[in-house]
Scaffold this motif. Structure first.
Motif, PDB file in Angstrom:
ATOM      1  N   GLU A  62       0.638  -1.051  -0.276  1.00 11.11           N
ATOM      2  CA  GLU A  62      -0.368   0.357  -0.260  1.00 11.11           C
ATOM      3  C   GLU A  62       0.620   0.672   0.136  1.00 11.11           C
ATOM      4  N   ALA A  63       2.079   1.020   0.816  1.00 10.46           N
ATOM      5  CA  ALA A  63       2.713   2.341   0.634  1.00 10.46           C
ATOM      6  C   ALA A  63       3.062   2.470  -0.364  1.00 10.46           C
ATOM      7  N   ALA A  64       3.892   1.445  -1.160  1.00  4.12           N
ATOM      8  CA  ALA A  64       4.390   1.508  -2.314  1.00  4.12           C
ATOM      9  C   ALA A  64       3.965   2.339  -3.551  1.00  4.12           C
ATOM     10  N   ALA A  65       2.091   1.817  -3.296  1.00  2.00           N
ATOM     11  CA  ALA A  65       1.216   2.118  -4.431  1.00  2.00           C
ATOM     12  C   ALA A  65       1.191   3.740  -4.151  1.00  2.00           C
ATOM     13  N   LEU A  84      -1.366   4.893   6.473  1.00  3.23           N
ATOM     14  CA  LEU A  84      -2.385   5.059   8.160  1.00  3.23           C
ATOM     15  C   LEU A  84      -3.443   5.720   8.792  1.00  3.23           C
ATOM     16  N   ARG A  85      -3.869   6.537   8.143  1.00  5.50           N
ATOM     17  CA  ARG A  85      -4.450   8.122   8.335  1.00  5.50           C
ATOM     18  C   ARG A  85      -5.671   7.686   8.469  1.00  5.50           C
ATOM     19  N   ARG A  86      -5.874   5.844   8.167  1.00  9.32           N
ATOM     20  CA  ARG A  86      -7.783   5.919   9.089  1.00  9.32           C
ATOM     21  C   ARG A  86      -7.670   5.187   9.554  1.00  9.32           C
ATOM     22  N   ASP A  87      -6.385   4.379  10.443  1.00 16.14           N
ATOM     23  CA  ASP A  87      -6.095   3.521  11.296  1.00 16.14           C
ATOM     24  C   ASP A  87      -5.431   4.439  12.640  1.00 16.14           C
ATOM     25  N   THR A  88      -6.337   5.705  13.543  1.00 18.11           N
ATOM     26  CA  THR A  88      -6.131   6.699  14.122  1.00 18.11           C
ATOM     27  C   THR A  88      -5.150   5.931  15.437  1.00 18.11           C
ATOM     28  N   GLY A  89      -5.630   4.885  15.817  1.00 15.80           N
ATOM     29  CA  GLY A  89      -4.590   4.224  16.691  1.00 15.80           C
ATOM     30  C   GLY A  89      -3.047   4.039  16.790  1.00 15.80           C
ATOM     31  N   LYS A  90      -3.484   3.317  15.528  1.00 19.35           N
ATOM     32  CA  LYS A  90      -1.624   2.938  14.620  1.00 19.35           C
ATOM     33  C   LYS A  90      -0.934   3.930  13.993  1.00 19.35           C
ATOM     34  N   LEU A  91      -1.782   5.063  13.444  1.00 21.37           N
ATOM     35  CA  LEU A  91      -0.992   6.049  13.478  1.00 21.37           C
ATOM     36  C   LEU A  91      -0.744   7.093  14.522  1.00 21.37           C
ATOM     37  N   GLY A  92      -1.366   6.917  15.609  1.00 17.62           N
ATOM     38  CA  GLY A  92      -0.441   7.846  16.657  1.00 17.62           C
ATOM     39  C   GLY A  92       0.189   6.788  16.662  1.00 17.62           C
ATOM     40  N   ARG A  93       0.531   5.523  17.507  1.00 18.62           N
ATOM     41  CA  ARG A  93       1.351   5.238  17.981  1.00 18.62           C
ATOM     42  C   ARG A  93       2.313   4.513  17.040  1.00 18.62           C
ATOM     43  N   VAL A  94       2.788   5.227  15.484  1.00 16.27           N
ATOM     44  CA  VAL A  94       3.702   5.210  15.057  1.00 16.27           C
ATOM     45  C   VAL A  94       4.155   7.261  15.593  1.00 16.27           C
ATOM     46  N   SER A  95       3.228   7.608  14.961  1.00 15.43           N
ATOM     47  CA  SER A  95       3.895   9.153  15.412  1.00 15.43           C
ATOM     48  C   SER A  95       4.930   9.265  16.932  1.00 15.43           C
TER      49      SER A  95
END
Length: 166
Positions: A62-65, A84-95
């Motif tokens: 997906e990132a490659a796309a 990950l913009r739609r998955d706020t939990g994972k995006l928050g953890r990554v940030s």
């Protein structure tokens, strides 16, 4: 009318012997941390390994796309964030992890001084320079000398030859 799901085909003998991507002990520790018993079933370890491996592969695709859509050949960190913009939990953890990484790098840089090098040597002499001043090669009077880069003429002539180009 909805299409009935296809029956699942049992995995082949070769698929069962397939190597796992992650170490069995680390997957078992992961399961233990999330409430499984001390000795999880081998099937549980294998299935979790497959799920995590598939998720990582799909995320990279997906990132490659996203990078391809942006007309870039290389994947950047922002591509994963966008994915990950739609998955706020994972995006928050990554940030959060990226901010922690930046803070640790900043603290390491502040901690990494010449003072640490003197302490590691153990023998600090009185005639040495002060701790805050770094020595530079050829730095007798405090002036830095620039190094000249040598050009490789042999390589340039090699590509100029018409016979070598096909």
């Amino acid at each position: 009318m909805p299409v009935p799901p296809l029956p699942r085909v049992p995995p082949s003998a070769q698929h069962k012997k397939q190597q796992t991507l992650f170490d069995r002990r680390s997957v078992e520790a992961f399961l233990l941390a999330f409430g499984d018993n001390d000795y999880p079933l081998p099937e549980t370890v294998r299935v979790l390994d497959e799920i995590v491996t598939d998720y990582i592969i799909e995320s990279c695709h997906e990132a490659a796309a996203v990078a391809h859509h942006a007309r870039r050949a290389k994947i950047k960190l922002d591509d994963f964030k966008f994915m990950l913009r739609r998955d706020t939990g994972k995006l928050g953890r990554v940030s959060e992890m990226l901010e922690t990484d930046k803070e640790l790098k900043r603290k390491r840089k502040a901690f990494d001084t010449d003072e640490g090098a003197v302490l590691q040597k153990g023998d600090a002499k009185e005639d040495e320079e002060p701790v805050g001043k770094k020595k530079v090669a050829g730095d007798e009077d405090g002036e830095r000398k620039k190094k000249k880069k040598k050009k490789d003429k042999g390589k340039k002539e090699k590509f100029m030859d018409d016979e070598s180009v096909v």
